[in-house]
Design an enzyme around this catalytic site. Structure first.
Site, PDB file in Angstrom:
ATOM      1  CB  THR A   1      -0.891   0.017   1.253  1.00 18.86           C
ATOM      2  OG1 THR A   1      -0.057  -0.163   2.414  1.00 18.86           O
ATOM      3  CG2 THR A   1      -1.918  -1.102   1.218  1.00 18.86           C
ATOM      4  CD  GLU A   2       4.608  -0.350   1.331  1.00 16.96           C
ATOM      5  OE1 GLU A   2       5.032  -1.095   2.224  1.00 16.96           O
ATOM      6  OE2 GLU A   2       3.929  -0.770   0.358  1.00 16.96           O
ATOM      7  CB  VAL A   3       2.393   3.741  -4.438  1.00 16.93           C
ATOM      8  CG1 VAL A   3       3.779   3.270  -4.810  1.00 16.93           C
ATOM      9  CG2 VAL A   3       1.354   2.641  -4.637  1.00 16.93           C
TER      10      VAL A   3
END
Length: 262
Positions: free
Chosen positions: A135-137
């Protein structure tokens, strides 16, 4: 040890490490990262521990970074963020190179750094409820620290999709792309993982550690005289080792080797 982690070692040598923050979906912060690293280092030095079984309490395996930790990180400068990231890097490396088999029982969702923990384990069993996501982006970030382990598991092609999309994907897809080995109903995942952990106890503990290092040494290397020479050296050393001699002798004498408990 805080209540955020639970560690139990059976009399057979299975060390069960449970992420125990179900109210926070087993998200981790800087303190938990340091504590988990220390626990793994202690297990590596404990001759009673022969297999690690990693799981999470409650509905989630791990939601990755804790919200409070993320708020603190947002106020850090680059130097503080680097020190913080290096602690997580140490945790991932410690889990990845642990001197015993590591088995993950993923009973629920694993996001962000939680996917990193999964990718560092040798054997992974998951339930249909165990969705995954990098989910980082979505937060304007990148899965940098966990990337070597995730890319090694799923390959660069799949990583380019899931690193960039941040989408959720099912445990069935996770199995298809190599992140998960086998699926089982949610109430049977821990049983299946424990069954495999128990089977691993029949194998030579030092030989499994050596086999694990061998994979790291051989993977993605070109087949050449240097590599084939290395492999020949590894088997020669293992054959003359105390464990290798015991294993071969036990086989020839048709008896269990001395590392198998009855």
């Amino acid at each position: 040890m805080s209540k955020s982690l639970d560690i139990k070692i059976s009399n057979t040598g299975i060390a069960t490490l449970t992420l125990n923050r179900p109210e926070r979906h087993n998200a981790f912060d800087d303190e938990l990262i340091v504590e988990m690293t220390e626990v793994l280092e202690q297990l590596a030095a404990n001759p009673q521990a022969r297999v690690l079984l990693l799981t999470g309490a409650g509905k989630s395996f791990s939601a990755g970074a804790d919200l409070g930790w993320m708020k603190r990180m947002a106020s850090y400068g680059e130097a503080e963020n680097l020190a913080d990231a290096q602690k997580l890097a140490k945790l991932m490396h410690t889990l990845d190179t642990l001197n015993m088999p590591t088995v993950a029982a993923v009973q629920g969702p694993a996001y962000g750094g939680g996917v990193g923990l999964v990718a560092c384990c040798d054997m992974v069993f998951a339930a249909p409820e165990a969705q995954f996501s990098l989910t980082e982006v979505k937060l304007g970030l990148i899965p940098a620290v966990i990337s070597p382990y995730v890319i090694r598991k799923i390959g660069a092609g799949q990583a380019r999709r899931y690193f960039l999309s941040g989408e959720r994907f099912s445990s069935a897809i996770a199995q298809k792309i190599g992140l998960v080995h086998e699926l089982a109903p949610q109430d049977e995942v821990a049983v299946l993982a424990t069954s495999w952990a128990t089977q691993l106890l029949n194998n030579g503990p030092l030989s499994m550690a050596a086999a694990k290092r061998l994979v790291a040494e051989v993977a993605d290397k070109p087949i050449c005289s240097e590599l084939t020479g290395l492999c020949a050296q590894r088997i020669a050393a293992q054959r003359v080792s105390a464990e290798g001699q015991e294993g071969l002798t036990a086989f020839l004498e048709k008896r269990p080797p001395n590392w198998v408990k009855h």
